[in-house]
Design a protein around this motif. Sequence first.
Motif, short mmCIF file in Angstrom:
data_model
loop_
_atom_site.label_atom_id
_atom_site.label_comp_id
_atom_site.label_asym_id
_atom_site.label_seq_id
_atom_site.Cartn_x
_atom_site.Cartn_y
_atom_site.Cartn_z
N THR A 67 0.84 -1.19 0.00
CA THR A 67 0.00 0.00 0.00
C THR A 67 0.88 1.25 0.00
O THR A 67 1.83 1.31 0.79
CB THR A 67 -0.91 0.02 1.24
N PRO A 68 0.57 2.28 -0.85
CA PRO A 68 -0.39 2.21 -1.95
C PRO A 68 0.07 1.22 -3.02
O PRO A 68 1.21 0.76 -3.00
CB PRO A 68 -0.41 3.64 -2.48
N ARG A 69 -0.85 0.89 -3.92
CA ARG A 69 -0.57 -0.11 -4.94
C ARG A 69 0.72 0.22 -5.69
O ARG A 69 0.99 1.38 -6.03
CB ARG A 69 -1.74 -0.16 -5.93
N PHE A 70 1.50 -0.82 -5.94
CA PHE A 70 2.74 -0.64 -6.71
C PHE A 70 2.79 -1.66 -7.83
O PHE A 70 2.44 -2.83 -7.66
CB PHE A 70 3.96 -0.80 -5.81
N ALA A 71 3.24 -1.22 -9.02
CA ALA A 71 3.44 -2.09 -10.19
C ALA A 71 2.16 -2.84 -10.52
O ALA A 71 1.10 -2.23 -10.64
CB ALA A 71 4.62 -3.02 -9.96
N ILE A 72 2.23 -4.17 -10.62
CA ILE A 72 1.07 -4.96 -11.02
C ILE A 72 0.03 -5.02 -9.91
O ILE A 72 -1.16 -5.20 -10.17
CB ILE A 72 1.52 -6.37 -11.45
N GLY A 73 0.44 -4.88 -8.68
CA GLY A 73 -0.51 -4.81 -7.57
C GLY A 73 -0.90 -6.15 -6.98
O GLY A 73 -1.86 -6.22 -6.20
N GLN A 74 -0.17 -7.22 -7.29
CA GLN A 74 -0.50 -8.52 -6.72
C GLN A 74 -0.17 -8.57 -5.24
O GLN A 74 0.56 -7.73 -4.73
CB GLN A 74 0.24 -9.64 -7.46
N ARG A 75 -0.70 -9.58 -4.56
CA ARG A 75 -0.28 -9.82 -3.19
C ARG A 75 0.27 -11.24 -3.09
O ARG A 75 -0.10 -12.14 -3.84
CB ARG A 75 -1.41 -9.58 -2.19
N ALA A 76 1.19 -11.41 -2.15
CA ALA A 76 1.77 -12.72 -1.89
C ALA A 76 0.91 -13.46 -0.87
O ALA A 76 0.03 -12.86 -0.22
CB ALA A 76 3.20 -12.56 -1.36
N LEU A 77 1.14 -14.76 -0.74
CA LEU A 77 0.43 -15.56 0.26
C LEU A 77 1.43 -16.34 1.10
O LEU A 77 2.35 -16.97 0.56
CB LEU A 77 -0.53 -16.54 -0.42
N LEU A 78 1.27 -16.28 2.41
CA LEU A 78 2.09 -17.06 3.32
C LEU A 78 1.29 -18.28 3.74
O LEU A 78 0.23 -18.15 4.38
CB LEU A 78 2.48 -16.23 4.54
N VAL A 79 1.78 -19.46 3.35
CA VAL A 79 1.11 -20.72 3.69
C VAL A 79 1.87 -21.33 4.87
O VAL A 79 3.05 -21.70 4.74
CB VAL A 79 1.11 -21.69 2.49
N CYS A 80 1.21 -21.43 6.02
CA CYS A 80 1.84 -21.90 7.25
C CYS A 80 1.45 -23.35 7.51
O CYS A 80 0.26 -23.67 7.63
CB CYS A 80 1.43 -21.03 8.44
N THR A 81 2.44 -24.22 7.60
CA THR A 81 2.19 -25.64 7.86
C THR A 81 3.07 -26.12 9.01
O THR A 81 4.04 -25.45 9.39
CB THR A 81 2.46 -26.51 6.62
N ALA A 82 2.76 -27.30 9.53
CA ALA A 82 3.55 -27.87 10.61
C ALA A 82 4.96 -28.22 10.16
O ALA A 82 5.88 -28.33 10.98
CB ALA A 82 2.85 -29.11 11.16
N GLN A 83 5.15 -28.38 8.86
CA GLN A 83 6.47 -28.73 8.32
C GLN A 83 7.29 -27.50 7.93
O GLN A 83 8.45 -27.64 7.53
CB GLN A 83 6.30 -29.62 7.09
N GLY A 84 6.70 -26.31 8.02
CA GLY A 84 7.38 -25.09 7.65
C GLY A 84 6.48 -24.20 6.82
O GLY A 84 5.42 -24.63 6.35
N ASN A 85 6.89 -22.97 6.64
CA ASN A 85 6.08 -21.98 5.93
C ASN A 85 6.59 -21.77 4.50
O ASN A 85 7.80 -21.75 4.26
CB ASN A 85 6.11 -20.64 6.67
N ILE A 86 5.64 -21.58 3.60
CA ILE A 86 5.95 -21.33 2.20
C ILE A 86 5.44 -19.94 1.83
O ILE A 86 4.29 -19.60 2.13
CB ILE A 86 5.27 -22.37 1.28
#
Length: 319
Positions: A67-86
């Motif tokens: 914020t504010p939007r930059f470039a393409i404006g996508q967002r990342a996703l943090l996937v949290c698991t018991a084996q580690g985060n991606i």
Amino acid sequence: MPAFICSTCGTQYPPSKTPPAQCPVCEDERQHILPEGQSWTTLERLRISHHNGFRQYEPGLIGIGTTPRFAIGQRALLVCTAQGNILWDCISLIDDATVTLINGLGGLRAIAISHPHFYTTLVDWSRAFGDVPVHLHADDAKWVRQPDPCIKFWQGERFELLGGVTLVRGGGHFPGGAMLHWAAGADGKGVVCSADIAIVNLDRKSFAFMRSIPNHIPLSEKGVRAIGAALMPLAFDRVYSHHFERVMHAGAKQILANPIARAVLIEATLNFENEHCIQLADLVVTMKPAGFRLAALYDQCQWETTGQLEFFNALFVRR
């Protein structure tokens, strides 16, 4: 020396005294150059003018966007698991607050990115979390602007990152375009993180498939079929695409079949000069959306006068 970042697409280039002469990512037909020309920034400048925001979608899944939007404006996703985060996909801005938040949740075990438009500052992201590997599909290797040992190329149709977290090649607007399947997501019903390969439309009831989003170039029939073939064997109920608001919360696998049918149908009608014209009637009967019946077949002249949406509506009526 600064590592310059393209302000239009968010791609970072190797450190240099002056900005690059051009951005090949933006010069490609899938992107664009602004009328005022190419412009450049750096992470240091972005950290002054922008910040990242966070949204927890469900237990174990957090969205990260600038914020504010930059470039393409996508967002990342943090996937949290018991084996580690991606970290799924990257955004250009990485700052102290973002690093602190992710480290507080256990850090990162790996980063995976869907396609070249979202490579952004992948090297800085890797460095910030102890040089974690960044997984990219080998079919898109030529688009890497900043080669680095942290980049690990995978090949083929599937790659298991962790138990229950799998990368799936769907293609789309890049041959190596990947999506992430998280089996434990959506209360065990399964989640697909599709980036902008299968785009959740704003009605949350349909998908779009594009070769170029800014230039409104639709994906080919072959491309749409490949995405469907990659996704349909998976168990999933929910889809997250590339923006905060583009989420299909339930019934995504069932809904996916209808837009695929529509996209394939429209692509066939656009190609009157090839074999699809001859096979159109069979295609319509085979691919008709559930809950609709065939109403009529229009000829080429009627297609040209009614346009894409009207043509599709004329083909089918609700039962």
